[in-house]
Structures are given as structure tokens and as C-alpha cells.
Design a protein around this motif. Structure first.
Motif, short mmCIF file in Angstrom:
data_model
loop_
_atom_site.label_atom_id
_atom_site.label_comp_id
_atom_site.label_asym_id
_atom_site.label_seq_id
_atom_site.Cartn_x
_atom_site.Cartn_y
_atom_site.Cartn_z
N ASP A 275 47.03 19.38 47.72
CA ASP A 275 46.52 18.98 46.41
C ASP A 275 45.02 18.71 46.42
O ASP A 275 44.44 18.43 45.39
N LEU A 276 44.42 18.78 47.60
CA LEU A 276 42.96 18.56 47.65
C LEU A 276 42.25 19.84 47.24
O LEU A 276 42.72 20.94 47.52
N SER A 277 41.11 19.67 46.58
CA SER A 277 40.32 20.86 46.25
C SER A 277 39.67 21.35 47.55
O SER A 277 39.61 20.61 48.54
N GLN A 278 39.18 22.59 47.50
CA GLN A 278 38.58 23.13 48.72
C GLN A 278 37.40 22.27 49.17
O GLN A 278 37.23 22.03 50.36
N SER A 279 36.62 21.75 48.21
CA SER A 279 35.45 20.98 48.65
C SER A 279 35.88 19.63 49.23
O SER A 279 35.29 19.15 50.20
N GLN A 280 36.95 19.02 48.66
CA GLN A 280 37.46 17.77 49.25
C GLN A 280 37.94 18.02 50.67
O GLN A 280 37.69 17.26 51.59
N ARG A 281 38.61 19.15 50.81
CA ARG A 281 39.15 19.52 52.11
C ARG A 281 38.02 19.72 53.14
O ARG A 281 38.09 19.22 54.26
N ASP A 282 36.98 20.40 52.68
CA ASP A 282 35.85 20.64 53.59
C ASP A 282 35.20 19.32 54.01
O ASP A 282 34.83 19.14 55.16
N THR A 283 35.09 18.40 53.03
CA THR A 283 34.47 17.09 53.35
C THR A 283 35.32 16.35 54.38
O THR A 283 34.80 15.82 55.36
N VAL A 284 36.64 16.35 54.16
CA VAL A 284 37.54 15.66 55.10
C VAL A 284 37.40 16.27 56.49
O VAL A 284 37.25 15.57 57.49
N MET A 285 37.41 17.60 56.54
CA MET A 285 37.36 18.26 57.86
C MET A 285 36.03 18.00 58.56
O MET A 285 35.98 17.85 59.77
N LYS A 286 34.96 17.92 57.77
CA LYS A 286 33.65 17.65 58.35
C LYS A 286 33.65 16.25 58.98
O LYS A 286 33.21 16.07 60.12
N SER A 287 34.20 15.28 58.25
CA SER A 287 34.25 13.91 58.79
C SER A 287 35.15 13.84 60.01
O SER A 287 34.88 13.09 60.94
N PHE A 288 36.23 14.60 59.98
CA PHE A 288 37.16 14.57 61.12
C PHE A 288 36.48 15.15 62.36
O PHE A 288 36.50 14.56 63.43
N ARG A 289 35.87 16.32 62.15
CA ARG A 289 35.17 16.93 63.29
C ARG A 289 34.08 16.01 63.84
O ARG A 289 33.88 15.92 65.04
N GLY A 290 33.41 15.31 62.91
CA GLY A 290 32.35 14.39 63.32
C GLY A 290 32.89 13.09 63.86
O GLY A 290 32.12 12.19 64.16
N LYS A 291 34.21 12.96 63.88
CA LYS A 291 34.91 11.76 64.38
C LYS A 291 34.65 10.51 63.56
O LYS A 291 34.84 9.40 64.05
N GLN A 292 34.20 10.68 62.31
CA GLN A 292 34.14 9.50 61.44
C GLN A 292 35.56 9.14 61.01
O GLN A 292 35.82 8.05 60.57
#
Ligand code: AMP
Length: 590
Positions: A275-292
Motif C-alpha cells: 500500500d506504500l507509494s513507490q516514493s514512500q517505499r524508496d524512502t523506507v529502503m533508503k533509511s533501511f540501507r542507511g541503518k536508520q
């Protein structure tokens, strides 16, 4: 030990290998690269993600590309947008010293005309998701009629996601004489079918054994009551202070709820679902990769293609519907030669599934206990102590030292240590001091089987709904049958008391019961079910609806359930889940 030079890579690629810091080829690279470089052959390679398979096909593909020819020569099909982008990025890194190499990634959720324009500008290699590829073929935006190499990456995932038709259709637009390189973590029937139908005498390369998950992953399971699932998750996180984890739930709703709850409880968590938009998804993945984000709570579909190294733990908050999916979940940890742990939190009624998973992954699970509160406090304390021990001193503090020394002049070293650690320790201790043991005893699989046979394959449940909720036995039976989507006679021995009831279902339906009642509320009140301690006499052994039960049981059970603390947060899963269900049932005037 083989080196990258010995595999036959050219100078430009060897330079990239050095830039990337790859010291030696991984097993799949060692086995696949020489074959792919020297022979024009089809291959079927069984390798998990994280084994270095992108480079195993990427290096040979780049080296075999004819740069005097502008046509598309290689097609890589991969299951998700994320994977597509990752592969395309990796290829760019591998071809860093080959400026003439051109690759384009095409996937859904981005402008098709932009992608078509990029292809027109030249694409020696196209990396695509099957859906978008099919679309672009239909619109004549790509020409794959002259490709020489077709790579099917994560073939099992693509087929799991229902891309069989798209793949076969796409392959029909490719030339007969191309080579197909198929990479898959597992070898289900559909993958063999594709291999048989579209490949000629493929060379088989297996890393580890077929359908086996990586050996550097430990598999653990924890047996709890369904209602304690969230508490179990938190304890597992707290007892692993450096956790960097992917938590799997079965539905979008559970994913969202668990993530929200973790955030409210102070964890760095986020949800990832469809249900997340692509940009929400990208933001989440960026934070995850960055370990935030330390705990990413995801559905299976949304987590496909997550390619993040260093994930320390995969937590199966709920087991997947298809147990084969477990291999994919656990494969998200233990990547790039690192070790990882895959944990399963399960209710007693699901324990048998562990055996089935063991057969698939050909590894055994360790049954472990959810740690007690005091164990967690100890771990946290020692973790902090070690962290302090290793801390690099910041000498900016030096100028404050006299003041600090004055302040602590009367404290002994012991007192100082105790005070210092109490700052953190007390927080955990206050939280956990009254916590209970939430493990449910399932001594062995054999014991579990025995109890099942004792009750003739029938499971008896306690439920905290009864006469005062407006149910008589027939209404409760109907309510259970409809909620659980069971047949006419699948709920039986329904015994309604004032504030609680008992009922039986066949053991084969036990999972449905556990799943349905997890976080279920009725008229705003959380509904609890429990396996009844009172053994059923079996389905057809009479016994009527009268239950002989010690007084202490029901009283004790009720007070314990109804006064369960909410673990210091405002989130009430009962309220949320009640939302949809209440309406449905209020019509029935229960
Ligand atoms: P893959 O299985 O292709 O998704 O690769 C997993 C990760 O391992 C990626 O981050 C790669 O960059 C990395 N990797 C691939 N080959 C090697 C290698 N030979 N040595 C070290 N890391 C590698």
C-alpha cells in the motif's frame, strides 16, 4: 585458491574487481565464470541471493558483449523493480572501465517513454521485470530478436509471482540460438519445466545442495501463545542490541500494525508493504540501507528483491502461508559470506510446520526460549559495558574533568560504576522486572504428536466470549464457523458459560483459529483463545456439551487474561482489528 585473473576476466574487468574490493571469487563465480566465458552454453545455476551471483553472470556478459554492435545482446529478467535497479547498478560498477558499455533498466512504476528513449539511445544489455518487458514488446519499444544471452535471475521468485506466461511469451521473441543462463535459489517444478522447455543441455551448477538454504544461517523457533507474539518480538529485539532485521508478517495490515507498535515503543522501525507509494517505499529502503531503521517489518511480496547485506536477523513474526517462502525469507540474512539468524515465532498449534520446513531447507531448527526480562537486562548491561570499554575517548571532555572530579569526589569507583550503569539499566529493569515467562512448553515434536493423537486429532479451545456476550451454543458455533470459514460440522462440542466458552475443531484447522483470533476484538473487547488444558475426548466420543473443569482454571484464566497489561503503549490492536469485524457481527445482534 582461484583468483579473478585465473577465471579469465579481461583487464578492464579486473580493474573493476579491484575497485570493488573483491578479493577472491565466490563459489558461484568460481564455478560459473570460466564456463560462461569459454563456452557458448546454457546453464542452470542454483544459488541463493547474496552468493555473488550477479557478478557470476555480469562479468561474462560484459566481457562477451560486442561493442561494435549497437544492438541489444543481453536480456536479464528479474522479479522486482528493486532487483532490476540493483543489477543495473552492479553492471555499471563492473563496466566502470568500459565506457562504451550501455545497459538500461526497465521496470514498472516509472515512465515507459523515458525507458524507451534510453533503449533507443543504445542498450547492449536490458535488465527488466517481466511485466514491463512484455508491455514494451507489445508496444514495439524494444527489439530482442538478436540477443545472444538471456539471463533469468531469481527464476523461482519470478514464477512464484505469477510471471510464467510473461516469461514464456518474452522468450518467444528471442532467437533460438541464444544462450540461456538461469539462476534460482530453489528448484521447484515450474523452474525445471522452464529449464526443460527452453534450454539445451544446460550445464548444472549448484552452490550448496538443491533447495537448501545457506549453511551460514541458523534457524531458531520460539513457541509462545498467539497473543504474546508482539511481546516475544520485542524481547527478541531487546536481547539482540545490535539487531538489524527484517520482520515478516503475513498481511499488509499486520505489517502496518506491528511497525506502528514498534515505533510507538521506541524502536527504529518501518513498514514495507504494497500500500506504500513507490516514493514512500524508496524512502523506507533508503533509511533501511542507511541503518536508520533497525527493524523493517515487511510482507513477503514487498520484501522481494530486498538486497541488503548485513541483515543480522530475519524474524518470522508469522510463518508464511506457503512454507516454501521461508527459504526466501531466511535467505535475506547470511549474505555475502556473513552469518545470520532466522527466527520463527510460533504458537503451539503450528509447531508441526517446523518439521516440514526442515525437510525443505535440509537444516534443523533449534528450539529456543524467549528470554526472560532479567536475561534481557543482563544482556543490555553487558552490551553497554563492552561499548564503553571500546569507546574512543573524546578529549574535548578533558577541560570539564576537574568539575566532574569535584562532583564525584566522594564516590568510590564501585559507586561510580553502579550509578553510571543505572542510568540505562534502570530503564530496562523497571520495564522488565514484573514481566512473565511467555514460553509455551512443547517439549519435543514427539510429545506434540502424542498429545494430538490422545485427543483423536481434535483440539479444544477456551474462548473468553460467552452468554453475557449474547451467545448461546448455536450462535457461537455459527459465529466460529463463519469467521473461520469452516464447514457445517467443523466446529463442535461448543460449550457456552457465562463469560467464556469452549469449542473443538480438528487439529488441521488449528492454524486458522490461531491466526483469526490473534488481535481480534468483539464489541471493543479483546478476544483471547487458548488451547484448553482439559483434554478433549475426541470428536465422536460423546461427552455432550457439559464440561467438567476445575473451578480454579476458569477463574484464574479469566483474571489473567482480562488484566493483561498493555506493555506501556497506547496502541490497542484490539481496537484496530475490531474496526472491520464489529460491523459484520453487529448485524447479527450478538
Ligand atoms: P549478489 O548475490 O549478486 O546479490 O551479491 C551479494 C553481495 O556480494 C553484493 O553486495 C556484491 O557486491 C558482493 N560480492 C559479489 N561478489 C563478491 C566477491 N567475490 N567478494 C566480495 N563480495 C562480493
Amino acid at each position: 585458491m582461484t583468483t579473478f585473473q585465473e577465471l579469465g576476466l579481461n583487464e578492464a574487468l579486473l580493474k573493476a574487481v579491484a575497485d570493488l574490493g573483491f578479493e577472491k571469487p565466490s563459489e558461484i563465480q568460481d564455478k560459473a565464470i570460466p564456463v560462461l566465458l569459454s563456452d557458448d552454453t546454457d546453464i542452470v545455476a542454483l544459488a541463493q541471493t547474496g552468493t555473488g551471483k550477479t557478478a557470476a553472470f555480469g562479468f561474462p556478459l560484459i566481457q562477451k558483449t560486442d561493442f561494435n554492435n549497437r544492438q541489444t545482446q543481453g536480456l536479464i529478467l528479474s522479479p522486482t523493480r528493486e532487483l532490476c535497479m540493483q543489477i543495473a547498478n552492479e553492471l555499471k560498477l563492473y563496466a566502470k572501465h568500459i565506457p562504451e558499455f550501455k545497459s538500461v533498466a526497465i521496470y514498472g512504476g516509472a515512465s515507459i517513454s523515458d525507458q524507451a528513449a534510453q533503449v533507443r539511445r543504445g542498450a547492449h544489455v536490458i535488465v527488466a521485470t517481466p511485466g514491463r518487458m512484455q508491455d514494451m514488446i507489445n508496444r514495439k519499444m524494444v527489439d530482442i530478436s538478436n540477443i545472444r544471452y538471456c539471463i533469468l535471475d531469481e527464476a523461482d521468485e519470478m514464477l512464484n509471482m505469477g510471471f510464467y506466461e510473461d516469461i514464456t511469451n518474452i522468450l518467444s521473441f528471442t532467437p533460438e540460438n541464444k544462450n540461456t543462463w538461469l539462476f534460482s535459489a530453489t528448484m521447484p517444478q515450474e523452474v525445471s519445466t522452464i529449464a526443460k522447455r527452453f534450454m539445451k543441455n544446460p550445464v548444472e551448477i549448484t552452490i550448496g545442495s538443491k533447495n537448501t538454504s545457506a549453511k551460514n544461517i541458523e534457524h531458531e523457533f520460539y513457541v509462545i501463545q498467539g497473543r504474546d507474539r508482539y511481546i516475544a518480538l520485542k524481547r527478541l529485539a531487546d536481547v539482540n542490541p545490535d539487531i538489524f532485521s527484517l520482520v515478516f508478517c503475513r498481511t499488509k495490515r499486520d505489517t502496518q500494525q506491528v511497525a506502528e507498535k514498534l515505533i510507538e515503543d521506541g524502536y527504529s522501525a518501518a513498514a514495507l508493504h504494497g500500500d506504500l507509494s513507490q516514493s514512500q517505499r524508496d524512502t523506507v529502503m533508503k533509511s533501511f540501507r542507511g541503518k536508520q531503521i533497525q527493524m523493517l517489518v515487511a510482507t513477503d511480496v514487498a520484501a522481494r528483491g530486498i538486497d541488503v547485506d548485513d541483515i543480522t536477523h530475519v524474524i518470522n513474526y508469522q510463518l508464511p502461508d506457503e512454507i516454501e517462502t521461508y527459504t526466501h525469507r531466511s535467505g535475506r540474512t547470511g549474505r555475502a559470506g556473513k552469518s545470520g539468524v532466522s527466527m520463527v515465532i510460533i504458537a503451539k498449534s503450528e509447531v508441526r510446520k517446523i518439521k516440514s520446513i526442515e525437510r525443505i531447507i535440509k537444516q534443523t531448527f533449534k528450539q529456543k526460549d524467549i528470554p526472560t526480562g532479567i536475561e534481557i537486562c543482563e544482556v543490555q548491561l553487558l552490551h553497554l559495558a563492552n561499548k564503553i570499554k571500546q569507546t574512543h575517548i573524546n578529549h574535548e571532555i578533558d577541560r570539564y574533568l576537574p568539575t566532574l572530579q569535584d562532583l564525584f569526589v566522594d564516590d568510590s569507583k564501585d559507586e561510580l560504576i553502579k550509578k553510571f550503569f543505572s542510568v540505562e539499566f534502570t530503564r530496562f529493569f523497571d520495564y522488565y522486572k514484573k514481566s512473565k515467562d511467555i514460553n509455551t512448553q512443547v517439549a519435543t515434536f514427539k510429545d506434540f504428536g502424542d498429545s494430538e493423537s490422545r485427543s483423536g486429532g481434535s483440539v479444544r479451545y477456551f474462548i473468553n466470549l460467552g452468554d453475557r456476550d449474547g451467545f448461546d451454543w448455536m450462535q457461537l458455533k455459527d459465529f466460529l464457523r463463519e469467521s473461520l470459514e469452516l464447514g457445517r460440522d467443523d466446529v463442535y462440542k461448543v460449550d457456552v458459560k457465562d463469560s467464556f466458552s469452549f469449542f473443538n475443531v480438528d487439529a488441521s484447522h488449528a492454524d486458522k483459529v490461531t491466526t483469526f483470533f490473534e488481535n481480534f476484538a468483539f464489541k471493543g473487547r479483546r478476544v483471547h483463545i487458548e488451547l484448553s488444558q482439559n483434554e478433549s475426548k475426541g470428536r465422536f466420543s460423546g461427552g455432550g456439551r457439559g464440561e467438567s473443569r476445575g473451578k480454579g482454571f476458569s477463574e484464574g484464566r479469566r483474571s489473567k487474561d482480562f488484566k493483561k497489561p498493555s506493555f506501556g503503549n497506547n496502541f490497542d490492536p484490539a481496537k484496530k482489528k475490531d474496526f472491520g469485524k464489529k460491523e459484520k457481527w453487529s448485524k447479527k445482534k450478538y
